[in-house]
Scaffold this active site. Structure first.
Site, PDB file in Angstrom:
ATOM      1  CD  GLU A   1      -3.365   6.711  13.687  1.00 49.02           C
ATOM      2  OE1 GLU A   1      -2.565   7.608  14.000  1.00 49.02           O
ATOM      3  OE2 GLU A   1      -4.434   6.513  14.301  1.00 49.02           O
ATOM      4  CG  ASP A   2      -1.959   1.790  10.654  1.00 47.90           C
ATOM      5  OD1 ASP A   2      -2.717   2.290  11.504  1.00 47.90           O
ATOM      6  OD2 ASP A   2      -2.212   1.771   9.443  1.00 47.90           O
TER       7      ASP A   2
ATOM      8  CG  ASP B   1     -22.311  16.030 -24.926  1.00 49.90           C
ATOM      9  OD1 ASP B   1     -23.295  15.463 -24.404  1.00 49.90           O
ATOM     10  OD2 ASP B   1     -21.866  17.117 -24.544  1.00 49.90           O
TER      11      ASP B   1
ATOM     12  CG  HIS C   1      -1.644   1.284   1.437  1.00 53.06           C
ATOM     13  ND1 HIS C   1      -2.447   1.929   0.528  1.00 53.06           N
ATOM     14  CD2 HIS C   1      -1.587   2.102   2.525  1.00 53.06           C
ATOM     15  CE1 HIS C   1      -2.863   3.084   1.036  1.00 53.06           C
ATOM     16  NE2 HIS C   1      -2.348   3.204   2.243  1.00 53.06           N
TER      17      HIS C   1
HETATM   18 MN    MN Z   1      -2.713   4.654   3.966  1.00 55.29          MN
END
Ligand code: MN
Length: 735
Positions: free
Chosen positions: A87-88, A272, A59
């Site tokens: 954060e993770d 269109d 990611h």
């Molecule tokens: Mn992310």
């Protein structure tokens, strides 16, 4: 590089594909830093997995790859690689700062904060505010670029998310917040992809039916787009235009859907669905190409727009027009005409301003860290269309705003400089009135704290809590200010009313007259007061003299007062002649206008002393010297303290005197008191009161009130007294 559709493969410890891609647009870029960031993220995310089963590291790597596609700088790429570590994983910001420096740490911090905001609930209901918040928090636009790339990759892999509610939420948020943000900073391709992917999740039925229809149209003729593309190129070249590129595409399902909604037409009528882009080398040639097209095809009225002479607020420049293809197609198409530079900005928006410019003289690092700020400001400044101007004005305002959350996730927009008190009044005026404290991000915080973007604010209230007059100096919102003022005014009126009532009662009692309400009511008309309360307020405020009320109620007293017989007694009873209320002796700054002032009897503050005000509900403000021991008893109620000072400017024109109190120890001799009084008057003071507190065999302790101009004057008096024979000790009295 993007893992979409690819099977998980063990990522190599060096992201060679990524660094190759960067070197292709920035040969001298410091890609070793990219390797290092990748290594850190790789280790940190360890065995974490994405929803599709891929190792998590795919990611951040994909996000970095998207940004490399925008030719962004090394700090942005490193930030992309590291963006989920704080954060993770166990990685901390200081760690990142040590290893990668302040710039990258700052960017990672910014992205992390935006990610945390995402965890707040229900923000799409307040999409407009949330977009502003994101913008306001992205002071470095690279933070926003990384966040958008992060979101783009999450959208590309959203199909793997198994929780349907979460899927919907992410899609809705993308549609309402991130796609408009991408549009606002001019990243058109990013916006289109975000919208289209969100649309597919939010309204799969509509999405699928449009896709089916597009497939059908595609299957109809040969390659329509290719044919039209060549026709347009020919028309332009025949007119002598130097065509660099003509490209055509189907519009995205979402933009078709949007148009159907807007014009309320069925898919069959929508003709269109193709848009073409003509790229020519110069601005002049854009107009030549336009002429050629308008000459070669029937123009659809109302479709021509000149965004070259008046660019959009996000910097977008192009000519737009719409024409109908010749028989037998008769289809409508949309055409954009632009130069390569305009094209770069149209597709990449702000990113185009911030990426490496090859061939530029400065080394990439020196393409000035803040270049983008100027570019962005330029973009914002350069719009002329009224609605865009409005948009701009709003955008610029964001830097003057802070956005804070209630504990329930409600987003509240306040002017910069706002305090928890403003926040409380923004929630509800009752919350503001009864506010007694605040927790910001879970911590008890002073009410004068200046709120920051993203703060979560919890207001503590108490039943019976009331606004403090001192709050007025800490608030910036009109709502808070007017509520506080209204409260203070009401409080003052109550105080004045009480004082007026008491003054009247005293006066009638002195004169031995009935001052009951019944009597007073009869005098109202003559005194031009509408009610008893008004009368009390007028007397308390000094607009009507208490004596005048007596005379109005007992006109014969007035007659009597004129007679010489009664003069002595009237004089006796008159309030001390020299007492123009001491309260008005010297103005004090820092008070709400009209607040009653009292001088504390414990410390007798004088001009020149440092002073503190203590607010007493219904009484106004009592002034103490800032070292007065009495203040300790208010330590538990800090909200009653207000910062005040003498109004020295106003004092210059006044000869007002103030009472200072001194304590003197003198020999117990009859001469002592006389010497004392003489010494005081030699120093230009006058003794107004004198009290012997304690008399012993050989000394006495005396409290002396002296009228002086200010603290320095009293200091002179004290110094003079110390030189007097028989006086052993002189101090200012305390307590
Ligand atoms: Mn992310």
């Amino acid at each position: 590089m993007a893992p979409e559709g690819s099977t998980a493969r063990a990522p190599s410890p060096r992201p060679t594909a990524l660094t190759d891609k960067i070197r292709a647009y920035a040969p001298h870029a410091e890609t070793s830093l990219v390797d290092e960031a990748y290594g850190v993220a790789y280790q940190a995310h360890g065995t974490q997995k994405r929803d599709n089963g891929d190792p998590y590291i795919t990611h951040p790597l994909a996000v970095a790859d998207i940004l490399a596609g925008y030719r962004l700088d090394v700090p942005s790429i490193c930030t992309a690689l590291l963006h989920d570590t704080v954060e993770d994983t166990g990685i901390t910001l200081p760690q990142i700062e040590r290893q990668f420096g302040g710039t990258i740490a700052g960017l990672v911090d910014g992205v992390t904060k935006l990610t945390r905001l995402e965890l707040q609930s229900d923000r799409t209901k307040q999409a407009e505010n949330f977009r502003k918040l994101v913008l306001a928090m992205s002071r470095d636009i690279r933070v926003l670029l990384v966040k958008l790339a992060d979101r783009l990759h999450n959208m590309r892999t959203l199909g793997f998310v198994t929780n349907p509610a979460r899927q919907q939420r992410i899609a809705r948020e993308t549609m309402d917040i991130y796609a408009p943000l991408a549009a606002r900073i001019g990243m058109d391709a990013m916006k289109t992809e975000l919208q289209n992917r969100a649309f597919a999740i939010l309204d799969p039925e509509a999405y699928n039916s449009i896709q089916a229809r597009l497939n059908y149209l595609r299957g109809q003729g040969a390659d329509v787009i290719e044919e039209v593309r060549q026709e347009l190129a020919k028309v332009c070249r025949d007119a002598g235009v130097e065509v660099m590129e003509v490209s055509g595409r189907e519009k995205s399902a979402f933009s078709i859907w949007e148009k159907m909604q807007r014009r309320n037409i069925a898919f069959e009528q929508l003709s269109d669905i193709m848009a073409f882009r003509i790229v020519v080398p110069t601005r002049e040639q854009c107009y030549w190409a336009l002429g050629a097209i308008h000459n070669g095809f029937p123009v659809i009225a109302g479709r021509f727009k000149d965004y070259i002479s008046t660019p959009k607020s996000n910097g977008y420049r192009s000519l737009h027009t719409g024409v109908t293809l010749r028989h037998p197609r008769n289809q409508k198409i949309e055409i954009q005409i632009r130069t390569p530079e305009m094209h770069d900005i149209a597709d990449n928006g702000v990113a185009a301003h911030w990426n490496y410019k090859e061939g530029a003289d400065e080394p990439p690092e020196e393409i000035e860290r803040y270049r983008w700020v100027q570019d962005l400001l330029e973009i914002l400044d350069n719009s002329t269309a009224p609605d865009e101007f409005l948009e701009n004005t709003k955008l610029e305002l964001y830097q003057d705003q802070v956005f804070c959350f209630s504990p329930k996730g409600q987003l509240i927009q306040l002017p910069r400089g706002a305090t928890p008190i403003d926040f409380a009044y923004a929630v509800h005026s009752v919350v503001g009135d009864t506010c007694v404290g605040a927790k910001v991000n879970g911590r008890l915080t002073p009410l004068r704290y200046e709120l920051q973007n993203g703060d979560q604010v919890e207001i503590m209230t108490a039943r019976g809590g009331t606004p403090s007059p001192s709050w007025e100096r800490w608030v910036v919102t009109g709502k808070a200010r007017s509520r506080i003022r209204r409260y203070v005014a009401a409080q003052q009126r109550a105080t004045t009313l009480d004082q007026g009532r008491a003054a009247l009662a005293r006066m009638f009692r002195q004169d031995g007259l009935d001052g009951s309400e019944k009597v007073l009511e009869q005098a109202l008309k003559q005194l031009k007061c509408a009610s008893l309360d008004d009368l009390y307020v007028a007397v308390g405020g000094g607009h009507i003299g208490a004596k005048d009320v007596v005379h109005a109620a007992y006109p014969e007293m007035k007659e009597a007062a004129r007679g010489p017989r009664h003069l002595p007694s009237m004089l006796n009873r008159a309030p001390a002649a020299k007492a123009p209320s001491r309260d008005s002796a010297m103005a004090v700054t820092g008070l709400v206008a009209g607040m009653a002032i009292h001088y504390a009897g414990c410390c007798h503050p004088l001009p020149g002393d440092r002073i503190v005000g203590i607010v007493t509900t219904g009484k106004g403000v009592t002034l103490h010297t800032s070292d007065c021991p009495t203040l300790e008893s208010f330590a538990a109620t800090p909200e009653r303290f207000i910062d005040v000072d003498w109004d020295y400017a106003a004092a210059r024109n006044s000869a007002a005197s103030h009472t200072g109190r001194i304590s003197v120890i003198a020999a117990n001799e009859s001469a002592s008191l006389g010497n004392l009084a003489n010494a005081v008057s030699r120093h230009d003071g006058s003794v107004t009161n004198l009290k012997i507190m304690n008399r012993q065999q050989d000394f006495m302790e005396i409290l002396v009130d002296v009228d002086v101009r200010d603290a320095r004057h009293l200091g002179n008096v004290i110094a003079g007294l110390r030189a007097v024979k028989g006086i052993t000790q002189v101090e200012r009295a305390q307590g």
